[in-house]
Enzyme design. Structure first.
Site, PDB file in Angstrom:
ATOM      1  N   THR A 258       0.841  -1.207   0.000  1.00 45.63           N
ATOM      2  CA  THR A 258       0.000   0.000   0.000  1.00 45.63           C
ATOM      3  C   THR A 258       0.870   1.249   0.000  1.00 45.63           C
ATOM      4  O   THR A 258       0.710   2.143   0.836  1.00 45.63           O
ATOM      5  CB  THR A 258      -0.960   0.009   1.199  1.00 45.63           C
ATOM      6  OG1 THR A 258      -0.182   0.027   2.408  1.00 45.63           O
ATOM      7  CG2 THR A 258      -1.855  -1.204   1.205  1.00 45.63           C
ATOM      8  N   SER A 288       0.306   5.165  -4.833  1.00 46.75           N
ATOM      9  CA  SER A 288      -0.036   6.076  -3.735  1.00 46.75           C
ATOM     10  C   SER A 288      -1.475   6.543  -3.851  1.00 46.75           C
ATOM     11  O   SER A 288      -2.126   6.376  -4.890  1.00 46.75           O
ATOM     12  CB  SER A 288       0.886   7.299  -3.751  1.00 46.75           C
ATOM     13  OG  SER A 288       0.577   8.120  -4.866  1.00 46.75           O
ATOM     14  N   CYS A 289      -1.972   7.162  -2.795  1.00 41.26           N
ATOM     15  CA  CYS A 289      -3.327   7.701  -2.817  1.00 41.26           C
ATOM     16  C   CYS A 289      -3.471   8.767  -3.895  1.00 41.26           C
ATOM     17  O   CYS A 289      -4.488   8.835  -4.588  1.00 41.26           O
ATOM     18  CB  CYS A 289      -3.705   8.254  -1.449  1.00 41.26           C
ATOM     19  SG  CYS A 289      -2.579   9.525  -0.815  1.00 41.26           S
ATOM     20  N   THR A 290      -2.437   9.595  -4.052  1.00 44.43           N
ATOM     21  CA  THR A 290      -2.505  10.675  -5.041  1.00 44.43           C
ATOM     22  C   THR A 290      -2.444  10.119  -6.459  1.00 44.43           C
ATOM     23  O   THR A 290      -3.152  10.596  -7.356  1.00 44.43           O
ATOM     24  CB  THR A 290      -1.375  11.690  -4.803  1.00 44.43           C
ATOM     25  OG1 THR A 290      -1.500  12.223  -3.485  1.00 44.43           O
ATOM     26  CG2 THR A 290      -1.439  12.823  -5.808  1.00 44.43           C
ATOM     27  N   ARG A 334       9.313  18.580   6.749  1.00 36.15           N
ATOM     28  CA  ARG A 334       8.283  17.793   7.434  1.00 36.15           C
ATOM     29  C   ARG A 334       8.488  17.750   8.943  1.00 36.15           C
ATOM     30  O   ARG A 334       7.628  17.268   9.668  1.00 36.15           O
ATOM     31  CB  ARG A 334       8.231  16.371   6.867  1.00 36.15           C
ATOM     32  CG  ARG A 334       7.745  16.322   5.433  1.00 36.15           C
ATOM     33  CD  ARG A 334       7.396  14.909   5.027  1.00 36.15           C
ATOM     34  NE  ARG A 334       7.190  14.807   3.582  1.00 36.15           N
ATOM     35  CZ  ARG A 334       6.706  13.742   2.962  1.00 36.15           C
ATOM     36  NH1 ARG A 334       6.382  12.675   3.672  1.00 36.15           N
ATOM     37  NH2 ARG A 334       6.564  13.731   1.648  1.00 36.15           N
ATOM     38  N   ARG A 370       1.467  19.998   2.121  1.00 39.65           N
ATOM     39  CA  ARG A 370       0.724  19.417   3.237  1.00 39.65           C
ATOM     40  C   ARG A 370       0.055  20.559   4.012  1.00 39.65           C
ATOM     41  O   ARG A 370       0.699  21.576   4.297  1.00 39.65           O
ATOM     42  CB  ARG A 370       1.670  18.636   4.158  1.00 39.65           C
ATOM     43  CG  ARG A 370       2.362  17.444   3.488  1.00 39.65           C
ATOM     44  CD  ARG A 370       1.405  16.278   3.283  1.00 39.65           C
ATOM     45  NE  ARG A 370       2.060  15.155   2.624  1.00 39.65           N
ATOM     46  CZ  ARG A 370       2.639  14.146   3.264  1.00 39.65           C
ATOM     47  NH1 ARG A 370       2.666  14.135   4.592  1.00 39.65           N
ATOM     48  NH2 ARG A 370       3.188  13.158   2.601  1.00 39.65           N
ATOM     49  N   ASN A 453      -7.810  10.513   1.027  1.00 38.80           N
ATOM     50  CA  ASN A 453      -6.526   9.847   0.857  1.00 38.80           C
ATOM     51  C   ASN A 453      -6.349   8.645   1.779  1.00 38.80           C
ATOM     52  O   ASN A 453      -5.414   7.870   1.617  1.00 38.80           O
ATOM     53  CB  ASN A 453      -5.368  10.830   1.074  1.00 38.80           C
ATOM     54  CG  ASN A 453      -5.532  11.664   2.321  1.00 38.80           C
ATOM     55  OD1 ASN A 453      -6.236  12.674   2.312  1.00 38.80           O
ATOM     56  ND2 ASN A 453      -4.876  11.256   3.402  1.00 38.80           N
TER      57      ASN A 453
END
Length: 481
Positions: A258, A288-290, A334, A370, A453
């Site tokens: 995932t 990825s989710c994106t 980050r 983000r 997401n």
């Protein structure tokens, strides 16, 4: 069936009809492995109000509200048929019947539309396939919820175990609690109990073994009665073939990651390139989710208009790899407080497009910011098209794609003028086209694509796992190609 014009009486009548739908939907699901859909949204285990709201939502994508008085006759017609495992969309049945001029009865039309799932044509119900979750974080727990939800018919996928690193006292109790309650996605729909003595979580009757291990090569899954299983790695710790191969232990047949795969690991976006999976492929990535959010609409636009080049800017919710407060982090930005800052960072989604759409020769660039929300992101996809078009044409096309195309499970569509990110928490689509801010001028188009997401991506993961396990049942009426 006549309905009184008085609004309250009308509501009570529709409420009564929706209530009578529930046992029919449940029986079809349990006894015949038939999932009843409404515009690609499952009606299994839904409440009266949820069924009515799903019908009303059709107004946003189809232009007119769909009434239970229209869909109920088709649901009743399904009960007269010898149906095999399938997914049947009663909204599509109602809408295609409305435009059919052959004078067929509802029963005759329904029997013809779902003929591929009846009689000699129907497929056999398959044995359940064991699934193991390696890691039990945000995605792992949502995938677990989906697996438990889909175990209702007793067939399909069966969550047998989760593998986690050893914790302290009451470790299993705390993990069960995190499955039971979620600050974003709400309460688990059902009951969860813990058998600490046998290291098991029992969710809606599903016994899930909790296996403690820090090393994938140390586990023999056959010792737990697990065989030919699909292991879903939610940790992202190993992303290349060599690392993921460590999971191919006794009892494990396939590994699904995932996160974006590296090297020669296939990156699969369900609905776009899942058909490329070979029966003997043992290691796959769900990207990825994106990537899952942008690739389906990108493919749709490329198929209709051609795409010469593009750029995607993702405004992404913060994730667990960021810090709550400023602290050391391997990444430059980050480490700054996620709830207090917008943080410019990188995204590999643009480069992953090439793996999912190898025939697309356009250069796609990307970047990400983000932002201080815990879930739901938006991708702004700016495209130079192969021909000129209009905003109206693009929106009509994408609305149709979301309703009738093979990508209807991946692409949703909304015209709600006041929609904000939290409205899309729990969306099962890979992305939702927001009609309002869409911009088209000549051969340039800018699409605004919402996506959950966490949950929407988890649904895509489940679709890939269903496909590789052979329990992805056909949908009727068949989508237009």
């Amino acid at each position: 069936m006549t309905v009184n014009d008085d609004s309250f009486t009308n509501w009570k009548t529709r409420e009564e009809i929706a209530e009578s739908m529930i046992p029919i939907i449940g029986k079809l699901h349990r006894e015949q492995d038939v999932t009843v859909l409404l515009h690609s949204r499952s009606l299994v285990n839904k409440s009266v109000v949820s069924i009515l709201k799903t019908h009303r939502f059709a107004r946003q994508i189809a232009g007119t509200e769909l009434s239970v008085t229209e869909t109920m006759p088709f649901l009743q017609a399904l009960t007269t048929l010898d149906l095999g495992p399938s997914q049947i969309d009663i909204a599509l049945l109602a809408e295609t019947y409305r435009t059919d001029d052959r004078g067929l009865s509802v029963e005759e039309f329904t029997a013809e539309a779902v003929a591929g799932a009846t009689g000699e044509n129907k497929i056999e119900r398959r044995e359940s396939r064991d699934v193991v979750l390696y890691g039990f974080g945000r995605i792992g727990r949502l995938v677990a919820r989906l697996l438990i939800e889909k175990a209702g018919s007793g067939n399909g996928l069966r969550l047998r175990a989760i593998v986690v690193r050893g914790g302290g006292d009451q470790d299993i109790v705390k993990r069960a609690s995190l499955l039971r309650r979620d600050s974003i996605h709400g309460q688990f729909q059902g009951t969860i109990t813990v058998d600490e003595a046998n290291s098991k979580i029992i969710a809606n009757g599903n016994e899930i073994k909790v296996i403690y291990s820090d090393d994938p090569t140390s586990v023999d899954y056959t010792a737990y009665g697990i065989n030919n299983a699909i292991l879903i790695d939610n940790t992202g710790k190993w992303r290349d073939r060599a690392g993921l191969s460590k999971h191919l232990r006794p009892g494990i047949a396939k590994v699904v990651l995932t996160a974006p795969g590296k090297g020669d690991v296939p990156n699969v976006v369900h609905g776009v390139n899942h058909d490329m999976i070979k029966p003997d492929d043992q290691i796959l990535s769900c990207a990825s989710c994106t990537t899952n959010a942008i690739v389906p609409p990108l493919k749709a636009m490329a198929d209709e208009y051609g795409v010469l080049r593009g750029h995607v800017e993702t405004i992404h919710s913060f994730t667990n790899d960021q810090n709550l407060l400023d602290n050391y982090h391997n990444s430059d930005r980050r480490g700054r407080s996620a709830p207090l800052n917008m943080v410019i960072t990188e995204t590999g989604a643009a480069s992953a497009v090439a793996k999912a759409l190898p025939d697309l020769k356009a250069t796609i660039t990307g970047s990400s910011i983000r932002v201080p929300v815990p879930d739901v992101s938006i991708a702004i996809l700016s495209l130079q098209l192969g021909r000129e078009t209009t905003r109206e044409e693009v929106l009509d096309y994408l609305r149709d794609v979301s309703l009738t195309s093979p990508l209807k499970r991946q692409i949703d569509f909304t015209t709600a003028p006041d929609a904000v990110s939290s409205d899309f928490i729990g969306s099962r689509h890979a992305s939702i086209v927001d009609a309002g801010p869409t911009k088209v001028e000549g051969d340039n188009a800018i699409l605004y694509l919402w996506y959950d997401n966490e949950f929407g991506y988890s649904c895509q993961v489940i679709r890939v796992v269903q496909h590789v396990s052979g329990v992805e049942y056909p949908t009727y009426p068949a989508p237009a190609v």
